[in-house]
Design an enzyme around this catalytic site. Structure first.
Site: not given
Lengths: 379, 368
Positions: B94-95
């Site tokens: 998620d990054e």
């Protein structure tokens, strides 16, 4: 078997047949060269089951017979024989005694009955091709096929030979570029059409073999999954690839409207310089035609090496400007196999195929040559 | 992404909205993977033992993680990012870092791209994200952390010092609890404190290497490149069949379907592949792999399928059934360029993939 041959004939025959000797094979017999007497001659044969070569040399036959010698050993030996005129070969106790002036060798043999049958041409050839033209045509097309290490579709590892409308077209492609050369043939009926697909490496071997003989004509036979090329003392046979070559005529962009006329050698030298700083992975250089100055600017940018650019004066003013990127290697591959002073690169749009052709006073070696190259889209 | 796993759970089950959601291992020794912002108010933090989380937030909603679903959502998000640049470096699901230099001509200034990404991700996925724009990875990471939750923060090169100065030193890379403790002993608590210490002094305290690193990060200096998809050295799809396959046509159809999936994943990662391989596991568990190198790197579904089928045709025939098939690609490069093919048109591959995206995997298959 007991024969006498001229040393230079034996050197020639061994070298020619050597092109079909299998390097490493599960079948040891394929590393051999078969020697067999024929009337007043000696035939040397080799095959790796993909290709086969038969080469006939004059010989004084005292007693008929045959033997299979290790190809590599025979090749090395005849190349280093003393400069005597004659060499005699005779079978002794399952070995072959080779003597040339002061030197005498007894060479071990491989079993003759294991040597595979080599099918030869039968009947009439479908046509006759000029040897030099065929050599040029192979040289200008076979390189464009998929490399042996990059096999995908088997069809793309081959050179497509299309005999049609009284001429022969050779075509090869790796899917990103296409090389085509058309050469005249003799004896092909106007209505006859033949299509053969032969491994590009085998075609290059054929080219090497043909380069070593002095004949003018090559007769072409096609039969039962095999092609035979015979010229003078040599018959070169190849298995055909039983796949369909893509419809290459369809992708030749004959309607491209923008012609960039360039001095070939300068274009080639410039590309070779700019290839050094071509982008990693893509190997792309950018071509930008400027109608205001009648120049073509070629530039390349690499993240790791730097960048470069160079301008070439176009020999004819372009009708409009364009910016398009190609893999430098693909353009170089074609340009260095051409001979004409001028070439023209026909373009239409940055994501459409370019067509490279000889232009101006077209050299005879370039007659009927064309090259299609897909651009690289840079993001 | 903000509280990513928990946010996906809320997305899939809207009745959880506004409730403290905690995703993690539910067993006796489980730990918290993600806690929603509501749960964080109770002091629940990631990596905390689940037992402690239950004590802090007894009425929380505790859920086991569904990584496949998170991966699916992450892929959709990466798809948005790759629309702006192939230089995307995923740090986790998620990054990710994006290098926007050189994309002005296509997408406008980086500030606008940052705004667009910040607007599009919630619009298209229903999930909240934070975006930070900075002159390098060090600053961008700190900026995006400060933007959480749901914010967009832009720090220009001129603003870097003013932005960093008041922050505690441990926001900087390479400053863990030990270093920050030692710095605190010297009275250094903020980035500004650290910036005012001379290089020689820092080197005498921490040695020349760490000293120089501290000196540089205090000034927001960082020249580490954005490395696209560093984890992805290869991509592969495999399928084990409920019943062994014998029918050659069925086997080829499976290979094509797997190749299509591999092409989809290449596209969603913004990569091209130069190597294609297949894996075949027979009924007796003997396993064969074959690979080949393509003339040019590609993400073209048809070309990958063709290469995989070619490899399959090269396998010696056996009377055994096949229990597993796999198609993989390697020698991956970022799709900064696209070699166009003479026969396999690029728009065809894109059309196939986007139809499948819209209408599902069964919408379109590759024929023989």
């Amino acid at each position: 078997m007991e024969i006498e041959v001229l040393r230079e004939d034996l050197v020639f025959g061994t070298r020619v047949a050597g092109h079909a000797v299998a390097g490493k094979s599960a079948m040891p017999i394929l590393s051999g060269i078969l020697l067999r007497t024929q009337d007043n001659g000696l035939e040397l044969c080799a095959t790796d089951l993909e290709r086969a070569i038969r080469c006939r040399i004059p010989a004084q036959v005292r007693s008929a017979g045959s033997a299979v010698l290790h190809g590599q050993v025979l090749g090395q030996l005849v190349a280093r024989l003393p400069s005597e005129e004659r060499v005699s070969l005779s079978s002794v106790d399952g070995k072959v005694r080779l003597s040339c002036g002061p030197s005498v060798f007894e060479l071990l043999t491989l079993p003759v009955d294991e040597f595979p049958e080599i099918p030869g041409p039968e009947g009439e050839p479908i046509c006759t091709v000029n040897r030099e033209a065929l050599i040029q045509a192979i040289q200008q097309t076979a390189f464009a096929a998929v490399k042996a290490t990059e096999t995908t579709r088997l069809a793309l590892t081959g050179v497509n030979l299309v005999f049609k409308e009284g001429s022969l077209k050779l075509a090869a492609t790796n899917g990103y570029r296409l090389a085509v050369r058309q050469i005249p043939v003799e004896g092909l009926p106007e209505a006859a059409t033949y299509n053969a697909l032969i491994d590009a490496q085998i075609m290059q071997d054929l080219m090497r073999v043909l380069s070593g003989i002095g004949e003018e004509a090559v007769r072409v036979h096609l039969a039962e999954g095999q092609a035979h090329f015979s010229s003078g003392p040599v018959v070169f046979s190849s298995r055909l690839i039983q796949e369909e070559f893509p419809d290459f005529e369809r992708v030749i962009p004959r309607d491209n409207d923008l012609g960039l006329f360039l001095p070939r050698e300068e274009f080639l030298a410039t590309l070779r310089r700019l290839e050094i700083t071509a982008a990693e992975e893509s190997g792309a250089v950018t071509l930008r035609a400027d109608p205001a100055t009648d120049t073509l600017e070629i530039s390349s940018v690499s993240r790791e090496k730097g960048m470069g650019s160079e301008r070439i004066r176009l020999t004819k003013p372009p009708s409009r400007g364009i910016e398009v990127a190609f893999k430098a290697e693909y353009l170089i591959d074609a340009l260095r196999r051409m001979k004409s002073d001028q070439v023209v690169l026909w373009l239409s749009a940055p994501d459409r195929a370019g067509l490279l052709e000889p232009a101006g006073d077209i050299a005879p070696e370039d007659q009927g040559f064309l090259y299609v190259c897909m651009p690289v889209r840079l993001l | 992404m903000d509280a990513f796993y928990a946010a996906v759970e809320v997305l899939d089950n809207p009745s959880l909205k506004g409730k403290p959601v905690i995703v993690g291992g539910l067993g006796p020794r489980g730990v918290v993977a993600t806690a929603s912002y509501e749960a964080r108010r109770y002091g629940v933090r990631s990596a905390m033992p689940m037992a402690k989380a239950r004590r802090l937030c007894p009425h929380g909603i505790f859920l086991p993680p569904r990584f496949e679903r998170y991966e699916e959502v992450a892929r959709a998000i990466r798809g948005i990012l790759y629309g702006y640049t192939p230089l995307v470096e995923p740090i986790s699901l998620d990054e990710a870092f994006l290098d926007l230099s050189g994309t002005e001509r296509l997408h406008g200034p980086p500030e606008r791209v940052a705004q667009e990404i910040h607007r599009r991700i919630p619009e298209e996925t229903g999930l909240s994200c934070s975006v930070g724009l900075g002159p390098n990875k060090l600053v961008a990471k700190i900026v995006s952390d400060r933007a959480k939750p749901g914010g967009l923060l832009i720090v220009t090169p001129e603003e870097v010092q003013r932005f960093l100065d008041p922050l505690p030193v441990d926001v900087l890379w390479g400053i863990g609890p030990k270093t920050s403790q030692r710095l605190a002993q010297f009275g250094i608590r903020t980035v500004r404190d650290l910036r005012e210490v001379e290089l020689e002094l820092l080197s005498s305290w921490f040695g020349p290497r760490t000293g120089e690193h501290l000196w540089r990060v205090a000034r927001g200096l960082d020249d580490s490149p954005v490395v696209p998809s560093r984890e992805a050295k290869s991509i592969s799809q495999e399928r084990t069949f409920p019943q062994d396959l014998f029918d050659p046509e069925e086997i080829r159809a499976e290979i094509r379907a797997l190749a299509l999936k591999v092409a989809e994943r290449l596209r969603s990662h913004g990569l091209l592949a130069r190597e294609v391989r297949i894996k075949v596991r027979w009924a007796d568990f003997s396993t064969h792999t074959r690979q080949l190198r393509l003339p040019e790197p590609t993400d073209h579904a048809v070309l990958i399928a063709e290469a995989a089928l070619f490899l399959l045709s090269r396998l010696e025939e056996r009377k055994l059934g096949i229990r597993l098939l796999g198609v993989g690609v390697g020698e991956l490069v970022p799709a900064r360029f696209r070699p166009l093919h003479l026969f396999a048109r690029d728009d065809l591959s894109q059309a196939i993939l986007s139809l499948r995206e819209r209408f599902g995997e069964d919408a379109l298959r590759l024929g023989p």
